[in-house]
Design a protein around this motif. Structure first.
Motif, short mmCIF file in Angstrom:
data_model
loop_
_atom_site.label_atom_id
_atom_site.label_comp_id
_atom_site.label_asym_id
_atom_site.label_seq_id
_atom_site.Cartn_x
_atom_site.Cartn_y
_atom_site.Cartn_z
N GLU A 67 57.39 67.36 -23.14
CA GLU A 67 58.81 67.02 -23.32
C GLU A 67 59.08 66.12 -24.52
OE1 GLU A 67 60.89 65.25 -20.01
OE2 GLU A 67 62.79 65.40 -21.09
N ASP A 83 55.51 67.50 -18.26
CA ASP A 83 56.61 66.53 -18.13
C ASP A 83 55.96 65.21 -17.72
OD1 ASP A 83 58.88 65.07 -17.70
OD2 ASP A 83 59.99 66.76 -16.83
N ASP A 86 58.95 63.26 -14.55
CA ASP A 86 60.13 64.02 -14.15
C ASP A 86 60.87 63.14 -13.14
OD1 ASP A 86 61.80 66.40 -14.24
OD2 ASP A 86 61.25 66.60 -12.14
N TRP A 210 59.18 72.32 -19.02
CA TRP A 210 58.34 71.23 -18.47
C TRP A 210 58.83 70.78 -17.10
CZ3 TRP A 210 60.32 71.09 -23.50
CH2 TRP A 210 61.57 70.49 -23.64
N ASP A 211 60.12 70.97 -16.78
CA ASP A 211 60.63 70.57 -15.45
C ASP A 211 60.05 71.47 -14.36
OD1 ASP A 211 62.58 68.70 -16.55
OD2 ASP A 211 63.82 70.43 -17.07
#
Ligand code: IPD
Ligand code: CA
Ligand code: CA
Length: 263
Positions: A67, A83, A86, A210-211
């Protein structure tokens, strides 16, 4: 090879988790990105550096998409999608609903993923074709077949003002029907909580790879279904995510379509 990737993945997640634990509820620098609440903290950057260091030490030539640093592009057919935190807003407010999410793609197919919330001591892991696990124990999605009795979760983009989709009509529709809809603030945790049956469905507009890279595989391996809002095959590079236990997937698609047709 697969065992070595798994070890690298878990080592990367654990070394980032030590950093999150160290800084949680302490002091650290916080900056806004494109909008005031789209945050990046010094801890996101330290976590990311630790993860990349572990991966690079084992696999110097693998492609990385993360990210905060973006693409560290190579010719490799392996891609690590990271990530580093998150749920950064939760982290910055001392809310223990945040995690490290790392997915590994091979030839464009997600092969392994890990989502680790160090504050609840919950490590979700999946490998393609081999199931999904929470702290080493197999997990399955819920069996709820009626939307009326489902518990839902969603999220809203911080960049809402800058994008053209309006997430409110679908949210409002479920609220008006009296359904419980939660908003935890970490898409990766939302997905994992569908995978282990706490929630029955999750949807969100405008997520980034990435989430969802790791959580997507974890749900599929736990027996769930993930598509876009038309019910078409899913890609972490597209903007619509509907993830359910499978039993209420069509009902969720119908509700979302009905809201979109009203606009
Ligand atoms: C955010 C979280 C949140 C979702 C946002 C994401 P970040 O990620 O996953 O739940 O609603 O769209 O941007 O910024 O905390 O890594
Ligand atoms: Ca995120
Ligand atoms: Ca993040």
């Amino acid at each position: 090879m697969t065992e070595q990737i798994k070890n690298t993945l878990l080592n990367a997640a654990h070394s980032a988790a030590a950093i999150l634990r160290h800084f949680f509820e302490g002091t650290f620098e916080i900056e806004s990105k494109d909008t005031i609440n789209n945050l990046v903290t010094e801890v996101d950057k330290k976590s990311e550096a630790a993860i990349i260091h572990v991966i690079r030490t084992a696999y110097p030539d693998h492609f990385i998409l993360s990210e905060e640093v973006g693409e560290l592009s190579t010719e490799s057919n392996y891609k690590w999608i990271i990530d580093p935190i998150d749920g950064t807003v939760n982290f910055a407010h001392g809310i223990p609903i945040c995690c490290i999410s790392i997915g590994v793609e091979k030839d464009g197919i997600m092969m392994m993923g890990c989502v680790f919330n160090p504050f609840m001591n919950e490590l979700f892991f999946a490998e393609k074709g081999k199931g999904a696990f929470l702290n080493g124990k197999p997990i399955r999605v819920s069996k709820k077949a009626e939307l009326e009795s489902a518990c839902l979760v969603t999220g809203f983009p911080y960049r809402w003002a800058k994008i053209d989709t309006d997430p409110i009509p679908v949210f409002e529709n479920f609220i008006r029907k009296g359904l419980p809809v939660r908003r935890l603030g970490s898409a990766a945790i939302d997905l994992c909580w569908v995978a282990c049956g706490r929630f029955d469905a999750f949807w969100e507009y405008n997520l980034n790879p990435w989430d969802i890279a790791a959580g997507y595989l974890i749900i599929e391996e736990a027996g769930g279904t993930v598509t876009n809002f038309k019910g078409e095959p899913y890609s972490v590079y597209h903007k619509e995510t509907l993830a359910t236990n499978g039993f209420i997937h069509q009902q969720m698609l119908d509700e979302i379509a009905a809201c979109e047709n009203k606009n």
